[in-house]
Design a protein around this motif. Structure first.
Motif, mmCIF file in Angstrom:
data_model
loop_
_atom_site.group_PDB
_atom_site.id
_atom_site.type_symbol
_atom_site.label_atom_id
_atom_site.label_comp_id
_atom_site.label_asym_id
_atom_site.label_seq_id
_atom_site.Cartn_x
_atom_site.Cartn_y
_atom_site.Cartn_z
ATOM 1 N N THR A 1 35.448 39.752 44.234
ATOM 2 C CA THR A 1 35.068 39.844 42.827
ATOM 3 C C THR A 1 34.686 41.287 42.525
ATOM 4 O OG1 THR A 1 34.273 37.566 42.815
ATOM 5 C CG2 THR A 1 33.501 39.001 41.052
ATOM 6 N N TYR A 2 35.357 41.850 41.517
ATOM 7 C CA TYR A 2 35.121 43.236 41.136
ATOM 8 C C TYR A 2 34.359 43.265 39.821
ATOM 9 C CZ TYR A 2 38.496 44.584 44.714
ATOM 10 O OH TYR A 2 39.153 44.782 45.898
ATOM 11 N N GLU A 3 33.452 44.197 39.719
ATOM 12 C CA GLU A 3 32.607 44.310 38.538
ATOM 13 C C GLU A 3 32.443 45.794 38.203
ATOM 14 O OE1 GLU A 3 28.289 42.672 36.906
ATOM 15 O OE2 GLU A 3 28.621 42.962 39.050
ATOM 16 N N VAL A 4 32.445 46.104 36.900
ATOM 17 C CA VAL A 4 32.229 47.455 36.446
ATOM 18 C C VAL A 4 31.139 47.430 35.385
ATOM 19 C CG1 VAL A 4 34.097 47.283 34.754
ATOM 20 C CG2 VAL A 4 33.298 49.517 35.463
ATOM 21 N N ILE A 5 30.226 48.402 35.479
ATOM 22 C CA ILE A 5 29.065 48.442 34.581
ATOM 23 C C ILE A 5 29.050 49.796 33.885
ATOM 24 C CG2 ILE A 5 26.551 48.378 34.425
ATOM 25 C CD1 ILE A 5 26.511 46.573 36.858
ATOM 26 N N LEU A 6 28.905 49.743 32.531
ATOM 27 C CA LEU A 6 28.697 50.936 31.711
ATOM 28 C C LEU A 6 27.234 50.959 31.289
ATOM 29 C CD1 LEU A 6 31.721 50.968 29.231
ATOM 30 C CD2 LEU A 6 31.246 52.659 30.988
ATOM 31 N N LYS A 7 26.602 52.136 31.378
ATOM 32 C CA LYS A 7 25.198 52.178 30.963
ATOM 33 C C LYS A 7 24.824 53.604 30.585
ATOM 34 C CE LYS A 7 23.629 52.432 35.810
ATOM 35 N NZ LYS A 7 22.773 51.818 36.834
ATOM 36 N N ASP A 8 23.932 53.675 29.613
ATOM 37 C CA ASP A 8 23.249 54.903 29.248
ATOM 38 C C ASP A 8 21.970 54.504 28.533
ATOM 39 O OD1 ASP A 8 24.024 54.175 26.709
ATOM 40 O OD2 ASP A 8 25.619 55.676 26.550
ATOM 41 N N ASP A 9 21.330 55.436 27.853
ATOM 42 C CA ASP A 9 20.035 55.142 27.227
ATOM 43 C C ASP A 9 20.145 54.169 26.071
ATOM 44 O OD1 ASP A 9 21.472 56.818 25.668
ATOM 45 O OD2 ASP A 9 19.840 58.224 25.238
ATOM 46 N N ARG A 10 21.352 53.895 25.568
ATOM 47 C CA ARG A 10 21.521 52.959 24.443
ATOM 48 C C ARG A 10 21.738 51.526 24.893
ATOM 49 N NH1 ARG A 10 26.550 55.705 21.887
ATOM 50 N NH2 ARG A 10 26.971 55.841 24.131
ATOM 51 N N GLY A 11 22.015 51.342 26.175
ATOM 52 C CA GLY A 11 22.247 50.001 26.682
ATOM 53 C C GLY A 11 23.339 50.003 27.727
ATOM 54 N N LYS A 12 23.750 48.803 28.078
ATOM 55 C CA LYS A 12 24.813 48.691 29.068
ATOM 56 C C LYS A 12 25.703 47.502 28.742
ATOM 57 C CE LYS A 12 22.680 45.724 32.605
ATOM 58 N NZ LYS A 12 22.350 45.603 34.040
ATOM 59 N N ASP A 13 26.887 47.525 29.363
ATOM 60 C CA ASP A 13 27.851 46.432 29.186
ATOM 61 C C ASP A 13 28.544 46.206 30.516
ATOM 62 O OD1 ASP A 13 29.210 44.412 28.014
ATOM 63 O OD2 ASP A 13 30.489 45.679 26.737
ATOM 64 N N THR A 14 28.916 44.956 30.771
ATOM 65 C CA THR A 14 29.474 44.566 32.073
ATOM 66 C C THR A 14 30.793 43.849 31.867
ATOM 67 O OG1 THR A 14 27.263 44.313 32.978
ATOM 68 C CG2 THR A 14 29.054 43.298 34.206
ATOM 69 N N SER A 15 31.721 44.101 32.789
ATOM 70 C CA SER A 15 32.986 43.375 32.800
ATOM 71 C C SER A 15 33.308 43.004 34.239
ATOM 72 C CB SER A 15 34.103 44.232 32.202
ATOM 73 O OG SER A 15 35.323 43.517 32.202
ATOM 74 N N GLU A 16 33.775 41.791 34.428
ATOM 75 C CA GLU A 16 33.986 41.266 35.788
ATOM 76 C C GLU A 16 35.421 40.764 35.914
ATOM 77 O OE1 GLU A 16 30.888 38.818 38.129
ATOM 78 O OE2 GLU A 16 32.320 37.336 37.384
ATOM 79 N N LEU A 17 35.974 40.922 37.130
ATOM 80 C CA LEU A 17 37.333 40.460 37.424
ATOM 81 C C LEU A 17 37.330 39.802 38.798
ATOM 82 C CD1 LEU A 17 40.374 40.322 36.788
ATOM 83 C CD2 LEU A 17 40.596 42.554 37.905
ATOM 84 N N LYS A 18 37.687 38.547 38.843
ATOM 85 C CA LYS A 18 37.756 37.809 40.101
ATOM 86 C C LYS A 18 39.180 37.838 40.632
ATOM 87 C CE LYS A 18 33.873 34.630 39.417
ATOM 88 N NZ LYS A 18 33.444 33.195 39.408
ATOM 89 N N LEU A 19 39.312 38.398 41.823
ATOM 90 C CA LEU A 19 40.610 38.432 42.498
ATOM 91 C C LEU A 19 40.533 37.541 43.721
ATOM 92 C CD1 LEU A 19 41.604 42.202 42.209
ATOM 93 C CD2 LEU A 19 42.361 40.278 40.816
ATOM 94 N N THR A 20 40.427 36.262 43.459
ATOM 95 C CA THR A 20 40.378 35.262 44.522
ATOM 96 C C THR A 20 41.284 34.112 44.144
ATOM 97 O OG1 THR A 20 38.466 34.181 43.493
ATOM 98 C CG2 THR A 20 38.007 35.856 45.175
ATOM 99 N N ASP A 21 41.673 33.354 45.154
ATOM 100 C CA ASP A 21 42.462 32.144 44.951
ATOM 101 C C ASP A 21 43.696 32.430 44.097
ATOM 102 O OD1 ASP A 21 40.503 30.852 46.429
ATOM 103 O OD2 ASP A 21 39.321 30.360 44.632
ATOM 104 N N THR A 22 43.756 31.721 43.002
ATOM 105 C CA THR A 22 44.963 31.831 42.175
ATOM 106 C C THR A 22 45.141 33.240 41.612
ATOM 107 O OG1 THR A 22 44.710 29.521 41.544
ATOM 108 C CG2 THR A 22 46.188 30.863 40.206
#
Length: 1593
Positions: A1337-1358
């Motif tokens: 499972t891969y995850e990328v996080i954006l963040k700075d003083d205004r906040g953060k946002d997350t996006s996830e990608l599962k590379l398993t099974d199908t």
């Protein structure tokens, strides 16, 4: 030198000739400013001729170095030359044409005065002469500004410069300033170029100066020059010269030498005949309107050489002064000609013509005289003071004075003939009654029904009583039917006449005529399509093609657009410069040469159509011929998307034209395009415009192979890059899509007047995009054809004028479209040119009726019927006359009249006949021109009582509303009904050429009505029809068959159109543009005349007729038809049934009580911040439109909660709410009012609908807040690169420099080498050689003083399986073609991939059979190589091998054929490698044991041993220092057991030092092993030996 194509050989000749012809149009303006030109011109041309001779005979002597120096030291000689020359140039002082070399001849005034003393013994007389002719010295000091006037021949006349302030000597500091020479642009053929080039213009001006100077030097008139005259004052003058003067004199000598060479070359080109030129009118006579008993005088000024002779004409009849003494006075004073008419009366109203003629040609000028007759009711004070005309729109309208104006034409123009380049005038005197002085008529001129506006080609004049139109420079485009329309209020009258314009004489014998009607279509930024019409005259040789030339507006340089002639009459011109304006012309080419150019097109600007429309609607500056295009500063680059709607709009053998729409995604900067092509069926795309991208969404692709199919696509580009390609077009075959039409058919000439014939024909089958027809005539037996028209005519009828009375002519017709001219039709039947009865088409008697039949017979009378004449004589038939005669014993008697008064019906009962007598009948038709020729005698009919029970034949069977698949058949009931009433009718039909047995019935049941619309016809097929009546007794005799009719919809056919106006009034409208003066609109209901006008009002104006329903109801149901009489069957109908009536009434109600039309009903949407927007859009709203907003039956208003807006321009009505609360659940209504039109729309938001909308608004609000910080626009995803690596990527937005991005896999941070800069808004993570170890499972996080946002990608099974499938697919696609490699073990087949993963399954197939792997045949992977090894191959291993790479979904195959030569070569190589391996294995070799170097002390024992091998056992030998070496007592060599070799020396000495080589050899090879032996002596022993040597010594 390679020869030129024949169509270019005369190019230079053409240019000279065309300039010569074009310059003639500049003369008139030039000569208007010089009234005394004729007398001066004679002296100037004589001086020029004498100067030319003097120059040619004495140029070397007169221009020696000494004379040149004298000339350069002072130009007072020019003062003397000026005196001699100024006799021919003073009159032209205003037209100074400053030579470019004026600085080379100009000196200051001091040098002029001193030089004049040095060169003259009589300076006083010279100074007087110079003062008398002041301009002489000035013109020469300025470089002979007026020198061009000496060469005043018609081929090289130049236009004068506009007169300004008096010109003086140029001061020294301005001597190098260039004085412009103004050459106005004139054109004899609308060519915006000067008559001569700059170089030629300079030569003309310079040559005139030198001719005059040579004359003076040769004759010595008024001057005596001696070498002795050089005095000390002259020497002082030389000493005082400045450096600047000396340099200028040196430059003068260089310029003089160059000018002499150029002038000498120029004179070689001069032709003595060019000194003559044809007559030209400097001032033309003008038209006059005078009162009776006044005198009038026409004046004109004529130029030409020799002096023209002028003759005056009245209405083309020469005026004889002797015949009318005192009436006419003709005078000629120094080129000013006049005609004075004394005491004018009404009979002097006419057209007067002045004709000037000399040996070079003849020219005419026209003027009209209108003599007004005094009326008693006219205020005499207005006679001289003039009257005030008021437009009809002001004051009282004419209806207050007269119920109708009578407009008549007097002194009308007739059919006119002209030639290209000539001036033609049409005129007509208009008489309007009653004459109301406060109002003036509107005068309109039409060509072929199109309103003409004044231009440089067309001039219009209205004197108050006479209207005239002048074609200043006639071209074939001007040919057509000219109509003068005089409009007085709502009344108007017209008069028409045809104008024919022939081709100008070709410059090259046999060259074709000039093309015509050049137009610019589809203009864009750098592209325009030029179209034209082909000429009627091809010069006797087929036209090969056409050259297209362009010229930038404001310049005089013409550029040829195509290298080879094009046949298609449309051509795309590319490479235009955006913002520039261009004009175009076209030239035709045949085997003889190139035609004259066509009239140039209207200027067209190379602009985007949207920009052009904006400039036309909002012009920012006066038109200057050039448009400056500026572009906005580009914003941040956005790669444009692909263009849309790409299509091929035109395809020919020479080019294909593409059209597309710009992309929606394009940023704020301009875009350009790249066009790509590929052969259909392949994917090998090739860029067409490799060097420069195009700016227009149009492009013409050239250099395509004829007959091949191509596909095309387009890419956009800007500063950000090149976008993705558009969708490819369908395969397009490179060939002409438009075929040359087939020849027209059925050419039929009919008599018209003493000099004209009416020719009709039928349109060719399958004709597409016809532009018209060309008609040619030929005198029978001559074999010579002449064109009857030079501008293609539309329609299938034409009047050929200009024929010779009494001659017999035949005619032929050819059709024209853009692809070319059709073959000629078959020749018509010969016809003698002779006026029809009455003379003229509108006054010809009709042709005979035909097909006379008996409709009923009783004891003493017979009823006859017949068909209408085929030719009506140009007007409606007023009646018929019937004659009959008795036939006794087969012998006919005398003809007797059956009726004295004409009958209007085509049926008549003849009374008082004799029972059982046989009769013959004939019928003659009559119109306004008189009674036509009677018909041929009918068949004999017996007058007897008919007793048959069945009815007689119906009669007057006609057809109307002929279309390509239907027509309407009409008939009248039988006169004889039989013994019972008629029960109905049967209609029969067959093809015209079919036999009688092919008659078939159209209807199965009898018809009650007497008309029928027959459908299902085949287009282009000719049919005939007949009708039979039936009663209880049976079916009666059929009617006469109709004339053959071809099922076709003729060009220009129009239909009856129903219309409902704004007031709800319903009307039927029909329009006809083929009407003759006597044509009328005839409306009918159910094909019966409309007699009751209480329900229908008919109004006809010109070519339009309207039938208005007063109150549409059930009584009005039926078929309404309209026929236009005296036309070629123009008719149409419209059916109003119950359903159509309901539709029209509903539409009428809607117009009476209008509603505001809505584009969309009330709708709701969520905005970005979670706001709720209610909106609707009306089709259009006026500025007074209003809207009311209602919520739950209560009106709401604009405030904090509701933001309301009405946009009248777009029709958009909207209301925005910041937040949707629970209390906002309910019904929303928008009410619109625009004038008397109203409308409303409601939207119900309750229950689940409201809840869903509320939740969506809340989600959107939260989402907006999330996007205030760094966030993901596109969530994390993956893609496989071309290198088969996996790239994880996501698109981010609203980031800044401090924003960080962190990658995780299975909650463990992934360390990246570089920090992302976010420039492109895309974050990526590259995973090389992706495999199972990368699952997770891969995850990328954006963040700075205004906040953060997350996006996830599962590379398993199908998900992992899908990704691996794509990776495998990319790897499989990267596989190279299978190759064959031979090895010592066998044959190997292999392929390389980018890299290999275990998930990629590999299979091998041999001759479609899966291979089972064994020790002999096995597969494997080595690095990136996938291989199949076949050990010890046999012939059974031959065949086709396929490697299958399966990516989980698809099998990718690579195939190689291992058979035939491929197998033989591989097998031979395998055998060779195998033998080489055996030889390598068994050859003799030293396996080891011998050192490379042995160092040993003297006296020691040396023992070396090694092992050798070979099969067979090798031979062993030794070498010492490359020489054979054998065993002895000191050295023992041994070779034991075939493998052990020993080398032994019991006690070594220095003599044993050296290189020893062991050589082993067998049949497979030889090998040598070297060992170096070095024997040394210890130091003590060396010293002892040295001492021993000393002792001995």
């Amino acid at each position: 030198m390679m020869s030129l194509p024949f169509y270019q050989r005369h190019h230079d000749h053409y240019d000279r000739a065309y300039r010569h012809k074009a310059l003639q149009s500049t003369v008139s303006q030039y000569q208007k400013e010089t009234k005394s030109k004729s007398a001066v011109y004679a002296q100037g041309s004589t001086a020029y001729a004498r100067g030319s001779a003097a120059y040619r005979h004495a140029s070397a002597a007169d221009f020696s170095l000494e004379s040149s120096a004298a000339y350069s030291r002072g130009s007072s000689a020019y003062d003397l030359e000026s005196a001699a020359y100024s006799y021919g140039s003073t009159a032209y002082d205003h037209s100074a044409a400053q030579s470019k070399r004026s600085a080379a001849y100009s000196l200051d005034s001091e040098a002029l005065s001193k030089s004049s003393a040095a060169y003259s013994h009589g300076s006083e007389s010279i100074n007087k002469l110079a003062a008398a002719y002041r301009l002489g010295s000035e013109s020469y000091s300025l470089g002979l500004k007026d020198s061009n006037l000496m060469i005043e021949d018609q081929s090289y006349k130049m236009s004068p410069k506009a007169k300004r302030a008096k010109q003086n000597l140029i001061s020294e500091d301005k001597e190098n300033e260039a004085i412009d020479y103004s050459v106005p642009i004139f054109t004899g053929r609308e060519v915006g170029v000067s008559g001569i080039t700059d170089t030629e213009e300079e030569r003309i001006k310079e040559s005139a100066a030198y001719v005059a100077r040579r004359n003076l030097f040769a004759t010595g008139e008024g001057v005596s020059v001696s070498k002795v005259a050089k005095s000390s004052s002259e020497e002082e003058h030389h000493e005082k010269k400045s450096r600047k003067v000396a340099i200028r004199e040196s430059a003068e000598r260089v310029a003089l030498k160059k000018t002499l060479e150029e002038t000498q070359a120029f004179h070689k080109k001069l032709n003595q005949d060019k000194l003559l030129h044809p007559p030209e009118f400097i001032i033309e006579p003008r038209s006059h309107t005078v009162w009776e008993k006044q005198n009038v005088k026409f004046r004109c000024t004529v130029a030409g050489w020799p002096e023209p002779r002028v003759t005056w004409y009245k209405n083309n009849v020469p005026i004889d002064v002797q015949t009318h003494p005192g009436k006419y006075t003709i005078e000629n004073r120094y080129g000013l000609h006049s005609l004075e008419i004394s005491t004018c009366d009404f009979d002097d109203t006419a057209q007067y013509r002045a004709s000037a003629m000399n040996v070079k040609g003849e020219i005419s000028a026209y003027a009209s005289l209108v003599v007004k007759r005094y009326k008693g009711d006219l205020d005499a004070s207005l006679l001289h003071a003039g009257t005030v005309s008021m437009p009809l729109s002001l004051g009282v309208t004419p209806h207050g004075y007269a119920s109708r104006f009578e407009i008549s034409f007097v002194d009308k123009f007739d059919v006119a003939f002209g030639r290209e380049g000539e001036t033609m005038s049409l005129g007509c005197t208009v008489v309007i009654s009653p004459d109301i002085k406060r109002f003036k008529p509107d005068i309109e001129w039409y060509r072929n029904g199109v309103l003409i506006t004044p231009s440089k080609w067309v001039q219009m004049h209205w004197t108050g009583e006479r209207a005239s139109l002048t074609l200043t420079h006639a071209n074939k485009e001007d040919e057509g039917l000219y109509t003068l329309r005089v409009v007085m209020g709502e009344y108007y009258e017209e008069y028409s006449g045809y104008v024919f314009v022939r081709d100008a004489d070709a410059e090259i014998p046999g060259a074709p005529g000039a093309p015509l009607d050049v137009q610019c279509l589809d203009a864009n930024k750098d592209y325009v399509i030029v179209s034209w019409k082909q000429p009627a005259v091809d010069g006797g040789n087929p036209i090969i093609g056409y050259f297209i030339d362009r010229c930038e507006v404001g310049t005089t340089h013409w550029t040829q657009c195509n290298e080879t002639p094009v046949k298609f009459a449309r051509f795309p011109v590319t490479g235009l410069i955006e913002g520039r304006s261009y004009i175009f012309r076209v030239r035709a080419v045949n085997k003889a040469g190139i035609s004259l150019p066509s009239r140039v097109s209207e200027p067209v600007a190379a602009l985007d159509p949207a920009d052009r429309a904006r400039l036309r609607s909002h012009p920012s500056a006066p038109w200057t011929g050039q448009i400056i295009v500026t572009e906005e500063e580009p914003a941040e680059g956005v790669v444009p998307g692909p263009p849309t709607d790409l299509q091929v709009i035109e395809a020919t053998k020479n080019y294909v034209v593409l059209s597309w729409k710009p992309p929606g995604q394009r940023g704020h900067e301009g875009i350009m395009y790249f066009v790509e092509k590929c052969v259909a069926g392949t994917e090998e795309w090739q860029r067409v415009n490799t060097e420069i991208p195009v700016k227009s969404p149009r492009f013409a692709v050239f250099d395509l192979a004829e007959g091949k199919s191509y596909c095309f696509r387009v890419r956009c580009c800007n500063s950000a890059g090149i976008g993705e390609p558009s969708e490819a077009t369908e395969a397009t075959v490179v060939d002409d899509k438009l075929d040359i039409p087939k020849p027209p058919g059925r050419i039929m000439p009919t008599r018209n007047t003493d000099t004209s014939v009416v020719v009709t024909w039928t349109e060719p089958p399958d004709a597409k995009e016809l532009v018209g027809y060309y008609i040619e005539s030929s005198v029978v037996g001559s074999g010579h054809w002449e064109p009857c028209n030079n501008n293609p005519v539309k329609g299938t009828r034409f009047i050929c004028h200009g024929l010779t009375n009494g001659e017999k002519y035949i005619f032929r017709v050819r059709a024209v479209n853009a692809a070319g001219l059709s073959e000629f039709s078959q020749d018509s039947e010969p016809i003698e040119v002779q006026a029809a009865i009455g003379g003229g088409l509108l006054h010809a008697a009709p042709s005979p009726p035909y097909d006379i039949t008996v409709l009923e017979s009783v004891r003493d009378s017979m009823a006859l019927g017949w068909k209408q004449p085929k030719v009506t004589g140009g007007t409606e038939i007023t009646g018929y006359y019937v004659n009959y005669r008795e036939v006794i014993g087969g012998v006919p008697g005398k003809w007797m009249e059956a009726n004295i008064k004409a009958i209007s019906e085509r049926a008549y009962r003849i009374q008082n006949l004799k029972e059982n007598m046989v009769y013959q009948f004939q019928v003659a038709a009559a119109n306004l021109a008189g009674v036509g020729t009677p018909s041929l005698p009918s068949q004999p009919f017996k007058c007897e009582e008919w007793t048959i029970a069945v009815p007689g034949p119906p009669h007057d069977v006609t057809y109307t509303e002929v279309r390509k698949d239907s027509l309407v058949l009409l008939w009248k009931e039988p006169v004889y009904t039989g013994r019972s009433p008629i029960a109905g009718y049967y209609i029969d039909m067959k093809e015209t050429e079919a036999k009688e047995e092919h008659w078939r019935s159209v209807n199965e049941k009898p018809l009650q009505k007497k008309f029928l619309k027959i459908g299902g016809l085949t287009e282009g097929v000719s049919y005939v029809f007949r009708v039979r009546a039936t009663n209880q007794a049976g079916v009666g005799k059929p009617s006469n068959t109709t004339d053959p009719v071809v099922a076709e919809t003729r060009p220009g056919t129009k239909e009856v159109v129903v219309d409902v106006d704004d007031n709800g009034v319903i009307s039927l409208n029909f329009e006809c543009d083929q009407m003759s003066p006597n044509s009328k609109f005839v409306w009918s209901k159910n094909y019966e005349p409309i007699e009751d006008d209480s329900r229908l009002a008919i109004d006809t104006k010109g070519g339009k007729s309207k039938a208005t329903f007063k109150d549409l109801g059930e009584d009005d149901l039926g078929i309404y038809s309209c026929i236009v009489t005296d036309t070629d069957g123009v008719s149409s109908s419209y059916t109003i049934d119950e359903e159509e009536m309901k539709r029209l009434l509903a539409l009428s109600h809607e117009h009476k009580f209008p509603t505001v039309p809505l584009v969309s009903e009330l709708a709701v949407e969520i905005l970005e911040k979670g706001e709720v927007r209610f909106w609707l859009q009306a089709e259009k709203l006026s500025g007074n439109a209003k809207a009311n907003f209602v919520f739950n039956d209560k009106e709401i208003f604009n405030g904090e909660k509701y933001k309301m807006k009405v946009d009248q321009k777009t029709g958009l009505v909207e209301m925005i709410m910041d937040k949707l609360e629970d209390k906002d659940e309910g019904t929303y209504t928008f009410q619109l009012q625009d004038g008397k039109a109203t409308n409303q729309s409601s939207l119900v938001l309750i229950g689940d609908v409201f809840k869903k909308l509320q939740d969506e608004a809340e989600f959107q609000r939260k989402e907006w807040h999330r996007k205030q910080g760094p966030h993901f626009v596109d969530k994390l995803g993956w893609e496989v690169t071309d290198d088969c690596n996996v790239m994880l990527k996501c698109k981010v937005a609203n980031i800044k420099k401090e924003t960080h991005i962190v990658w995780y896999k299975d909650d463990r941070e992934i360390m990246v080498d570089e920090e992302h800069d976010f420039k492109d808004g895309v974050c990526t993570l590259l995973i090389s050689e992706f495999s199972k170890k990368d699952t997770g499972t891969y995850e990328v996080i954006l963040k700075d003083d205004r906040g953060k946002d997350t996006s996830e990608l599962k590379l398993t099974d199908t998900a992992f399986a899908d990704l691996m499938n794509e990776v495998c697919r990319r790897i499989a696609l990267s596989a190279t073609d299978l190759k064959i490699q031979s090895t010592a073990e066998g044959i190997r087949l292999y392929s390389f991939v980018t890299y290999y993963v275990e998930d990629l399954r590999v299979g091998w197939v041999h001759n479609d059979t899966q291979i089972r792997f064994t020790d002999r045949v096995k597969t494997g992977v080595t690095g990136e190589q996938i291989w199949l090894q076949i050990n010890e191959p046999t012939p059974q291993d031959k065949g086709k091998y396929t490697m299958e790479l399966f990516d989980g979904k698809t099998a990718h195959k690579k195939t190689v054929d291992l058979s035939g030569q491929a197998f033989d070569e591989a097998f031979a190589e395998f055998q060779r490698l195998k033998q080489a391996a055996i030889a390598e294995k068994n050859r003799a070799r030293v396996l080891g044991g011998l050192p490379d170097v042995v160092t040993i002390q003297e006296g020691k024992a040396l023992n070396l041993s090694c092992t050798v091998w070979g099969d067979p056992t090798p031979e062993v030998s030794w070498l010492k220092n490359e020489k054979s070496f054998v065993s002895d007592a000191n050295c023992i060599l041994k070779f034991e057991s075939g493998k052990n070799v020993n080398f032994t020396i019991s006690a070594v000495s220095t003599l044993d030092s050296g290189k020893y080589s062991l050589v082993v050899k067998n049949k497979y090879g030889t090998e040598t092993s070297d060992v170096t032996v070095s024997v040394f002596i210890p130091e003590e022993e060396q010293e002892n030996k040295k001492e021993d040597k000393k002792t001995k010594a």
